[in-house]
Each structure stands twice: as C-alpha cells, then as structure tokens.
Design a protein around this motif. Structure first.
Motif, PDB file in Angstrom:
ATOM      1  N   UNK A 129      -5.148  -3.363   0.290  1.00  0.00           N
ATOM      2  CA  UNK A 129      -6.060  -4.484   0.498  1.00  0.00           C
ATOM      3  C   UNK A 129      -7.283  -4.025   1.288  1.00  0.00           C
ATOM      4  N   UNK A 130      -7.069  -3.152   2.248  1.00  0.00           N
ATOM      5  CA  UNK A 130      -8.161  -2.662   3.091  1.00  0.00           C
ATOM      6  C   UNK A 130      -8.897  -1.472   2.469  1.00  0.00           C
ATOM      7  N   UNK A 131      -8.492  -1.098   1.238  1.00  0.00           N
ATOM      8  CA  UNK A 131      -9.095   0.049   0.537  1.00  0.00           C
ATOM      9  C   UNK A 131      -9.000   1.335   1.362  1.00  0.00           C
ATOM     10  N   UNK A 132      -7.868   1.513   2.013  1.00  0.00           N
ATOM     11  CA  UNK A 132      -7.610   2.725   2.778  1.00  0.00           C
ATOM     12  C   UNK A 132      -6.354   3.434   2.269  1.00  0.00           C
ATOM     13  N   UNK A 133      -5.923   3.111   1.055  1.00  0.00           N
ATOM     14  CA  UNK A 133      -4.685   3.675   0.527  1.00  0.00           C
ATOM     15  C   UNK A 133      -4.913   5.075  -0.018  1.00  0.00           C
ATOM     16  N   UNK A 134      -3.897   5.903   0.087  1.00  0.00           N
ATOM     17  CA  UNK A 134      -3.929   7.243  -0.500  1.00  0.00           C
ATOM     18  C   UNK A 134      -3.290   7.182  -1.879  1.00  0.00           C
ATOM     19  N   UNK A 135      -3.438   8.263  -2.645  1.00  0.00           N
ATOM     20  CA  UNK A 135      -2.792   8.309  -3.957  1.00  0.00           C
ATOM     21  C   UNK A 135      -1.272   8.208  -3.807  1.00  0.00           C
ATOM     22  N   UNK A 136      -0.767   8.725  -2.665  1.00  0.00           N
ATOM     23  CA  UNK A 136       0.664   8.610  -2.405  1.00  0.00           C
ATOM     24  C   UNK A 136       1.113   7.174  -2.243  1.00  0.00           C
TER      25      UNK A 136
END
Length: 848
Positions: A357-364
């Motif tokens: 949601x915060x656009x801080x996710x990694x591909x993992x």
C-alpha cells in the motif's frame, strides 16, 4: 552559517536538504559512502562508535565528517533510529560524470514511528506513531499503525494517570507533541516514560485537514463530526507524516474513535505489577502472561493477541463471541491442527500488504503474497473470505511474477512476447561474444586473447603486452593499460550495440510492465487487507485454544450479580515456570479458591512471607483479565463479573528522577485507586503502608481498607502483615479474614501455599531469614529481640540493657553463646548419652 557564496557546490546542495530537515541526521551519498557533516557527524560518530574526521574548511574551521559504507548502511540506520534519531537518506540520482555535480535528492526518511522495514521493527509488537495534544483542558490522543492503516483516536479530560495508562497500552515508538507550554509539559511526561518524543511545528491547515479527513474510512456508528481535541491531534499527525512519510499521507486509512471506558481499564502500575507484557526483572517478554498465551504461528496473530491482552473487553456479547471461536478449536483438534499448519505457510501478510500500500514492497514481498494467497483457500471454511477477489489477485500474481529462481527477472517468461524476444536477443548476444572470442583467438593465433566488459570501455579485446605486437591490422587500439592493451573491431562494436540495446530495452519494458502490475494489484489491496485481518483473528483464536488445551484451562462464564468465583485457580505464569523448571512434572502448582461477592467483598489475607499471598492476589487479577480478553482461564471454574477496572498496588518502587520516594509512589498509586475504583472494580492491595513507621502505616492501611469497603465498594483482596487489621472483620460487615496456611516444623515452617479462612499464627519472618541463610548470630539476636519486644514492647531498653555492639562482641558468657548452648542442650538425647559423649560435649563448650 557561511554565506552561499562561500560554500562549495557540494555544500550548497547539502544545506539545501539540511534546511528542510534541521532536526534529522542527513546521510549524504558521496560515491560508495554515506557521509555526515558538522554536528550530525559529531552526534553519529559518538553514538555509533565510528571514526570522526574532517573534510575541507568552512569559515576557517575544519568540517567534521564521518561516514558509513552504502552496503552496510541498514545496520547503522537501524541503530540510529532505535536510538531516537531521525535519519534522512539523500541518494545520488544519476551516474557520476567528470566535471559535473551529481544530482541528489531525499529518497528515504526514517523516524522511530514511521518505520516499515521488517528488519527495523519488532515482528510481534504493533508499531505505533502517537500524537497527543491538550486543548482547553482536554487531551486529544491518537495512535497510527502505518502498516495496517489503522488510526485510533480518543479524547478525555486531562489526567496524567489516564494518559499514562493509554500510552502503556499502545506502547508507541514515537510521540508527537505541539510546540508551546502544554507541548513542553507533554514532552516531559513522555520522556520520563522513556518515550521518543518529537515537537512538530508543521500541522495541517483547517482546509487540508477537512480534505484529508474526508478520505478516511470510518467504522459503522463512528459519525462524521470530530471533537476539537481530536481535530487538533489529527492535524498534528497529518502535518508530520505529510513531510516525513508523504506516500503514507496519501494512502487510505481507517479511523476508529474510542473511549478508554470501552475497554477494561488497566492503569500503568497494574500492567507493570501483573507482568502482562514485560517482566519486572529485566523488562523482557520472558515469564510474562503474553509469553504464556502467545501460541500464534504468525507474527500478525501475536500482535493481535498483545492488543487483546492490553485492552480486554467490557461488552459481554463481544467476549462470548470470542470465547465461542476459541471453544470450537478447543473441541476440534483436527481443525486446530489444520489451521495452524496452513497459517505457517501464509506468514505475516498484514505487513506485507502494508508495504505494498505504501509502495515500499520488495519483489520478495510480492512473491510471498503469491505463496500466501495459494494457501488461503484451504481455510475458506473458517472465515468468510472473498474467494472471487482471492482468485483474481492470485491469477494476476502468477501470470505476472517470475517464479524461476535461476533467472534474475521480475516479470515471468511468457508474459509478453516482445519482452521474451529482447531477453533472448540479449542472451544470444552473450553467446555470440563467446563465439567471437574463440574465432579471434584462432584468427590471430593469440591463445590468451580475451573479450571483457568494463564500465569505462564497454566490450573490448584484451591482449597481454607480450603479445600485443601480434594483433591483426584490422584491430583498432582503444586503450593501453599497465600489463595489457585493449582493442576493438567493427564486428565487436556492432555486436555490442545489439546486446546493449536489447538489454536496455528489455529492462525498460520489464520496468514498465512491473509498474503496471503494481497499479493493477492496488485495486485488490483493500480487500486483501480485510482478509489479512480475518487471518490474524483466526490465528489468535487458534492460539488461545492451543494454550487452553496445553495448559488445561477452562471457559469462564460471566455474572451480573457482582460475584467473583474461582475454583482451583492457578497463576498462569508461575505454573508454567514451575513446569519448565522441573521438567518431570513432579512439582505442581497448588490451586486456590476465591469467592468475592457484594456481601463478602473484602478479604484481609495474612500469612508468612513466601506463603503465596502475592501469587494468589495476582492470579485472581490475571484470571479476570484473561476472561475479559476472551480466553479460557487457568481454573476449574471461573464466574467473573464484568469488571470496569482492575487496580493493583504491589511491591516497592521509586521514581527518583521525579523526586518521588518509594512510599510516595505507593501512596500516589493508592490514591488513584481510592479516587477511581467503583463497585464494578477489582482491587488488589499487597502490603500497603509498609513504607513508613509502624503506626503511621497501620493507620493508613486501616483507613484505606475502610474507605474502599464503605465508599468505593469494589471487590478487594488485601494482603498484609498488620495482623491488627483482622479486627475489621468484627466491625465491618462484608470483611472476611483469610490466611496463607503454614505448618511449623521445628525452627522452620512448612509453607502450604493454600489460602484458607482465618488469621495466620504469625509472619514467620525469622524462619524465612533462616531459609535465606542469614548469619546465625543475626538470627539469634533477632530471636532475643523478638522475645523482648513481645513481652515489653519496642519502647523498652534492649534485652539486659545490652546494645548491638556489646552483643556482637560478647564472649562465651554473652547471650549469643548462651542461646547456642541452650540450643545444643535441647538437642541432646540424655537417655542415650554415654559418659564419653558427655565429656566430649563439656570439653567443646569449654574449648570452642
């Protein structure tokens, strides 16, 4: 500060960013390092224990400097943020070029309350950013859990004790306060509680607040209007995260307005005394109630259990709904095992979704979500999951994401034909490079010829100095190095162009596809968050059922008649600690009974030290808390009134930093109980009044008991060594005397750990001192003094007029040795004593 004209271009760039975040440490990327300058460098070097040096001159003064490598920066950032610093990371936004200042910009802002990286925050604890403000004598209080998107907001008339309780219940990682006198007051309160506190100067304007508030989801029945204190504290939060976590500001959030009275009130002293989350020994979670009940298999389940434990319910209907879910899994071991096995494969998707949601996710994170969604259908019979949404989200993830760990792609092979063609071209191009290398080795006759890639020259034919003269005429020399020369050919240039173009285009295309995928997935995130909440609840219910089964706990029931009945109640923490310590099961906890009711609502409990009084007091409070959080309890039967508050006054502790003695803290905590306890409260008092003179303490203890019994009228357990208080049972209706049973055995005492009607024969302090191995001469002196005090009172001269110095220096004729001789004579078996043994005995007395 130096003027702009005296600053180097790099320093002007630095100060432009520093001026935006004057209170933060700026990690300024310079090549492969993050560098800190001036006061930032001095603070960071001292805190991290790294070398402080200098770089350049400003105003005839050297510029302090320290730095950390980029590849290890996470370690240093974590330490700084946990130490209470705000950290701003300023990265290079373009490739460095000679003669040109590299563009830099802020890429991350780390503050204690806005962390979302799983490496920087505690998995089993909620992570809250708190804001607090005082408006017209009313406290506005807010807790924001960034990764779940939940905003909890409340207000109440100013009360430091109530604020203290709320802060301890949520345990925020950072507290925001407004500038000014009231802000300073709140800052001092928070810092005294070791809470990281930030003064926020930028708050939202009224129009920005209205627009922001309109974007919130609000739970049913919450209403649209906000009280002034709530509006002010929301504006305070908004101003802070708009600057420090701007994307979080723009994301959708759920607002929950509550009042502290919506939950069972546990003041700060009670939470500490009962060791709900932290033990009183080292502050860790070891040997706490949370450790006992935390049988969750996911971190999100553990966090929810902690929330329930610190905020038990007062609504019987809601409690019974929780208990129904727990009971189902207690009775159905197959379902319990199946759910636990599936949840282990799902993991902490609540925080995974939060980072998305915060656009801080990694591909993992995206890969973990895909694996989790594949497992959720196995749990469909245990929750009303939106299976259509799950199917659509899972299809999007599997169709888009690469699952082949052998290739470094984000987007799966087969997702797009053009992307596959470019990748194949790049791959074949590399094979072509190897083939060209072999061909040139054969044509030139130089076996050591290699084609290598470098950042500066690109692809080049490299030939050692010894063989460079054998290079064919069509080779174009590019560069001469120390031990080799670099050449190129038209064929190599053409091949390099095709490879680089294919790689660049494929990377750009993959980047665009992945960005589209992220936007498409955002449509499903609100629904997936709802599913995550349901999974956390499922894990919490199964965890409580697992604990109930393992520990042989039973379902409590509730009454509206004010009766608190416990049959064979046990202390959950002590019982489990005994079981772990013993291992064989030979050592078992002694259960006890309790029946407090309106006509029998105050128990005065006497008995020896270590007899189990404090354990008994605490276990009743813990059973009540477990029951009202919706858990089974450690008792054969428990009938619990719906308590509104539970108060405890246990143990000794001072607040020296606030200038408060042990006794003052004791009286403050007791004063709060007297003021706020009601006829629906449970009050636990242990040794009140012992911190002052005997008669002062006795007078206060009796007055407190009388007030609580006659005015506040809670159910009350009062443990004391003031045996004089047991006379209240004859003068106050509803006061009963109980004692911790014991059995004298010679000079010692056997502690039975059983609470029974009646008054204890004594406190057996000397016997406990013997068990603690106090020096024998001290024990003998204490016995002599006790005998004297019992006969003459404490105001009389010491026995035989002998003072301590004379006593401890006395020879064989002194009372100490006389007592020893008397003890040895008492131990002699005169009927079986031989003449030789009698002679030896007298010889030892004469020649010790």
């Amino acid at each position: 500060m130096a003027t702009q004209t005296t600053l180097s271009p790099l320093m002007r760039q630095y100060f432009a960013i520093k001026n935006q975040f004057p209170d933060a440490l700026i990690l300024f990327q310079v090549g492969d390092f993050y560098e800190l300058f001036f006061a930032d460098a001095q603070k960071a070097a001292a805190f991290l224990g790294i070398v402080l040096t200098q770089r350049g001159i400003l105003g005839d003064e050297p510029i302090p400097l320290c730095g950390v490598p980029r590849h290890t920066c996470e370690h240093y950032i974590a330490k700084l943020v946990k130490g209470g610093f705000r950290v701003v990371v300023c990265d290079q936004l373009e490739v460095a070029q000679a003669g040109k200042l590299v563009e830099r910009g802020v890429t991350h802002v780390f503050t204690p309350g806005t962390l979302i990286d799983s490496k920087l925050i505690e998995n089993k604890s909620p992570h809250y950013l708190c804001a607090v403000i005082i408006v017209d004598g009313v406290i506005g209080l807010l807790f924001y859990e960034m990764l779940s998107g939940m905003v909890y907001v409340t207000h109440f008339d100013y009360s430091e004790k109530k604020l203290d309780a709320e802060l301890l219940s949520f345990m925020p990682q950072e507290v925001l306060v407004a500038p000014g006198a009231t802000g300073k007051q709140l800052e001092q309160i928070c810092r005294q509680r070791a809470l990281i506190t930030t003064i926020v100067n930028d708050t939202l304007t009224p129009s920005d607040l209205e627009q922001w508030y309109a974007s919130f989801d609000r739970l049913a029945g919450q209403g649209d209007s906000l009280e002034l204190a709530n509006r002010s504290v929301l504006a305070l939060l908004g101003g802070y995260i708009k600057k420090h976590a701007p994307y979080s500001f723009a994301t959708q959030k759920t607002l929950l307005r509550y009042q502290p009275d919506n939950f069972l009130q546990l003041d700060a002293a009670t939470q500490k005394n009962l060791e709900l989350i932290h033990n009183s020994y080292d502050g860790s979670a070891t040997h706490t109630l949370f450790q006992v009940i935390d049988q969750a298999v996911t971190a999100m389940g553990s966090r929810l259990l902690k929330k329930w434990l610190l905020r038990p319910l007062v609504d019987e209907q809601l409690i019974e709904k929780r208990l129904d879910r727990v009971e189902f899994f207690v009775k159905n071991s197959f379902d319990r095992t199946l759910v636990r096995a599936s949840l282990k494969k799902i993991g902490d998707i609540e925080r995974t979704l939060g980072r998305m949601v915060l656009r801080k996710a990694s591909i993992g994170d995206y890969t973990a979500l895909k694996e989790s969604l594949a497992e959720i259908p196995s749990l469909h019979s245990y929750g009303s999951f939106d299976m259509h949404l799950l199917t659509q989200a899972y299809t999007l993830l599997t169709r888009t994401l690469n699952s082949d760990t052998q290739v470094p792609y984000k987007i799966a092979v087969g997702y797009d034909g053009e992307l596959d063609r470019l990748r194949q071209l790049a791959t074949q191009g590399m094979q072509a490079i190897f083939e060209l290398e072999r061909k040139e080795q054969q044509k030139s006759g130089i076996g050591t010829l290699k084609i290598r890639y470098s950042q500066a020259a690109g692809y080049a034919i490299e030939i050692g100095k010894a063989s460079a003269e054998q290079a064919p005429a069509y080779y174009v020399k590019m560069q001469s190095l120390t031990n080799r020369d670099r050449f190129t050919t038209q064929e190599l240039k053409d091949l390099e162009y095709d490879i680089m173009r294919a790689e660049s285009m494929s990377q750009e295309l993959e980047h665009n596809f992945f960005a589209t995928f992220v936007r498409d997935l955002e449509f499903f995130l609100p629904g997936l968050r709802t599913i995550a909440v349901m999974l956390a609840e499922l894990d919490a219910f199964v965890a409580l059922a697992h604990a109930a089964t393992c520990y042989q706990w039973n379902r409590p029931s509730f009454t509206h008649h004010g009766t608190f009945t416990i049959q064979q109640g046990r202390h959950p923490i002590v019982e489990q600690r005994m079981h772990v310590a013993d291992g064989t099961g030979a050592q078992s906890f002694v259960p006890n009974e309790t029946t407090l009711e309106p006509g029998h609502r105050t128990w005065i409990i006497t008995g020896p030290n270590m007899g189990g009084k404090s354990t008994y007091l605490r276990q009743n409070a813990l059973i009540a808390i477990l029951a009202q959080m919706g858990s089974f309890v450690p008792a054969r039967k428990a009938v619990v009134p719906l308590f509104d508050r539970i108060f405890t006054r246990i143990g000794a502790g001072d607040h020296l930093a606030e200038g408060k003695s042990t006794f003052l803290v004791e009286m403050e905590e007791t004063a709060l109980i007297c003021k706020e306890a009601t006829n629906k409260s449970l009050v636990i008092l242990d040794e009140v009044g012992r911190g002052t003179s005997t008669y002062d303490g006795l007078a206060l203890a009796q007055a407190i008991v009388e007030y609580l019994h006659e005015v506040s009228r809670p159910l009350c357990l009062f443990a004391t060594h003031y045996h004089e208080l047991t006379d209240l049972a004859r003068t106050l209706t509803g006061v009963a005397c109980y004692h911790a049973a014991s059995k004298p055995v010679g000079d010692s005492v056997m502690l039975l750990h059983k609470i029974m009607p009646g008054v204890a024969q004594g406190s057996f302090g000397i016997q406990v001192a013997i068990a603690a191995q106090l020096p024998e001469v001290v024990i003998q002196r204490a016995r002599l003094l006790l005998s004297h005090f019992s006969s003459h009172g404490v105001s009389y001269p010491a026995p035989n007029g002998q003072v301590a110095g004379d006593y401890f220096r006395s020879d064989l004729s002194g009372p100490s040795d006389a007592l020893q001789i008397k003890q040895q004579l008492d131990d002699l078996d005169m009927d079986n004593l031989s003449p030789r043994q009698a002679y030896d005995f007298l010889y030892k007395l004469k020649n010790p």
